[in-house]
Design a protein around this motif. Structure first.
Motif, PDB file in Angstrom:
ATOM      1  N   PHE A   1      53.935  49.924  66.087  1.00 28.30           N
ATOM      2  CA  PHE A   1      54.928  49.180  65.436  1.00 28.30           C
ATOM      3  C   PHE A   1      54.136  47.825  65.305  1.00 28.30           C
ATOM      4  CE2 PHE A   1      58.395  52.035  66.338  1.00 28.30           C
ATOM      5  CZ  PHE A   1      58.922  51.927  65.061  1.00 28.30           C
ATOM      6  N   LYS A   2      52.964  47.586  65.669  1.00 24.28           N
ATOM      7  CA  LYS A   2      52.080  46.358  65.586  1.00 24.28           C
ATOM      8  C   LYS A   2      52.216  45.853  64.020  1.00 24.28           C
ATOM      9  CE  LYS A   2      48.030  43.972  67.028  1.00 24.28           C
ATOM     10  NZ  LYS A   2      46.676  44.159  67.670  1.00 24.28           N
ATOM     11  N   GLU A   3      52.407  44.855  63.858  1.00 21.25           N
ATOM     12  CA  GLU A   3      52.619  43.989  62.596  1.00 21.25           C
ATOM     13  C   GLU A   3      53.423  44.943  61.554  1.00 21.25           C
ATOM     14  OE1 GLU A   3      48.318  44.057  61.174  1.00 21.25           O
ATOM     15  OE2 GLU A   3      47.875  42.880  62.912  1.00 21.25           O
ATOM     16  N   SER A   4      54.493  45.506  62.247  1.00 17.68           N
ATOM     17  CA  SER A   4      55.527  45.973  61.118  1.00 17.68           C
ATOM     18  C   SER A   4      56.613  45.307  61.012  1.00 17.68           C
ATOM     19  CB  SER A   4      56.090  47.298  61.734  1.00 17.68           C
ATOM     20  OG  SER A   4      56.878  47.071  62.937  1.00 17.68           O
ATOM     21  N   GLY A   5      56.583  44.107  61.603  1.00 12.55           N
ATOM     22  CA  GLY A   5      58.191  43.255  61.474  1.00 12.55           C
ATOM     23  C   GLY A   5      59.207  43.695  62.074  1.00 12.55           C
ATOM     24  N   CYS A   6      59.361  44.937  62.628  1.00 10.53           N
ATOM     25  CA  CYS A   6      60.419  45.622  63.442  1.00 10.53           C
ATOM     26  C   CYS A   6      60.352  44.801  64.781  1.00 10.53           C
ATOM     27  CB  CYS A   6      60.258  47.033  63.464  1.00 10.53           C
ATOM     28  SG  CYS A   6      60.035  47.884  61.832  1.00 10.53           S
TER      29      CYS A   6
END
Length: 363
Positions: free
Chosen positions: A52-57
């Motif tokens: 999820f890195k850099e996904s904004g989640c």
């Protein structure tokens, strides 16, 4: 009556699949509450966060307190409200999944299931098994839909203790027998409707897969490696059994499991271990051909599943205690009613004793 087959929105299984979790589930929301045992959360957090890195989640975590009971469900509902999440993710084993599914249902949120073990067929079902906080079976919570996604990373499952994979085989062992009983008795499946041809075929394939690959998978899992046999058994324990039991129906085997939960000595056993003994008892109760009963007993013997009272840790159980198991298995709301004939507690008691006696012949 209608025919219904139930299944998760998507079932994904393979080596390293957890690394792709963002791609598989990000369409469902932006804030994920991950519920699981302490061990499962520690085992998966790094991989999930990298995905999820850099996904904004937003990812939040909450440790499951080990029992799928009303008190735990209500506690986690408060956590959901405080975290303002829009997706529930259950990681770990059966009771964690069932709790996550129940919480998602009451909070009206989508639920994703990520097994780290293959010990039960709970991941795919629209069902939560509710216990008391002491671990005694209480009731089935039937849910209106199955999980949106079931994501199984076989590398992670293969690293789990082999006893857990074997317990899953015990749960899966009952799938075809119970579906067959429901069909012969013209009973409904877990939706209340009739089984499809596909459901019965999957239930039978589940049993056949156990017989063909069970021992090989157990041996490979002891070495923490994922062979084709392990892949097949993970699918049998998780998907084939999950679709088979829910869309085929439950009968005596799971009712007998529920009955055994009244004996505290059995609480140290896994769900599937008790179900395996229940499956053999069901065959005895139904007076199936000895060859079929023997096949089931020898399978249990080959992988280390219980087939005598001694294996269950209740060799010294009194008549009164065994009758309490029998009475509970025939209680209101139990799946014993799906047998193709009327079953009384005395019938179950007799089948329990006969199963133990037969089992001893193969020791």
């Amino acid at each position: 009556m209608s025919k219904i087959i139930m299944s998760p929105g998507r079932y994904i299984q393979g080596s390293g699949e957890l690394k792709k979790i963002k791609d598989h589930i990000e369409a469902f929301g932006k804030s994920f509450l991950i519920i699981g045992t302490d061990r499962a959360i520690k085992q998966t957090t790094s991989t999930i966060e990298t995905s999820f890195k850099e996904s904004g989640c937003k990812l939040s975590y909450e440790t499951f307190n080990r029992e799928c009971c009303v008190e735990e469900i209500e506690r986690l509902m408060k956590v959901v409200k405080a975290s303002n999440c829009d997706v529930i993710v259950g990681v770990g084993g059966g009771k964690a999944f069932d709790t996550a599914k129940a919480v998602a249902y009451y909070c009206k949120l989508p639920v994703i299931v990520v097994p780290t073990i293959a010990a039960t067929d709970a991941p795919c079902s629209a069902l939560s098994v509710i216990y008391t906080k002491e671990g005694v079976f209480s009731n089935y919570l039937l849910l209106p839909k199955n999980p949106e996604v079931v994501l199984v990373d076989t590398d992670i499952v293969a690293e789990a203790p082999v006893r857990l994979l074997v317990a899953g085989m015990g749960d899966a062992l009952a799938t075809y027998f119970e579906a067959r009983a429901c069909k012969e008795g013209n009973r409904g499946n877990m939706s209340g409707e009739k089984a499809t041809l596909a459901a019965m075929a999957l239930a039978k394939l589940c049993y056949e897969t156990l017989l063909s690959d069970g021992v090989q998978a157990m041996v490979a899992c002891e070495g923490n490696v994922c062979t084709k046999a392990v892949e097949n058994i993970i699918e049998a324990n998780t998907y084939l059994s999950g679709i088979g039991f829910e869309s085929g129906g439950l009968a005596a085997a799971h009712a007998i499991h529920d009955g055994f939960t009244v004996l505290e000595k059995t609480h140290k056993l896994y769900h599937g271990e008790k179900v395996a003994f229940g499956a053999i008892t069901e065959l005895v109760l139904e007076n199936r051909h000895l060859a079929e009963i023997e096949e089931a007993i020898l399978f249990c013997k080959s992988v280390g599943l219980p087939y005598t009272f001694s294996d269950l840790g209740v060799a010294d159980a009194t008549t009164k205690e065994l009758m309490s198991v029998a009475v509970a298995s025939c209680g209101s709301g139990e799946t014993m009613i799906n047998e193709p004939f009327v079953v009384t507690p005395r019938d179950v008691y007799a089948a329990l004793v006969a199963t133990d006696a037969l089992g001893k012949m193969y020791k």
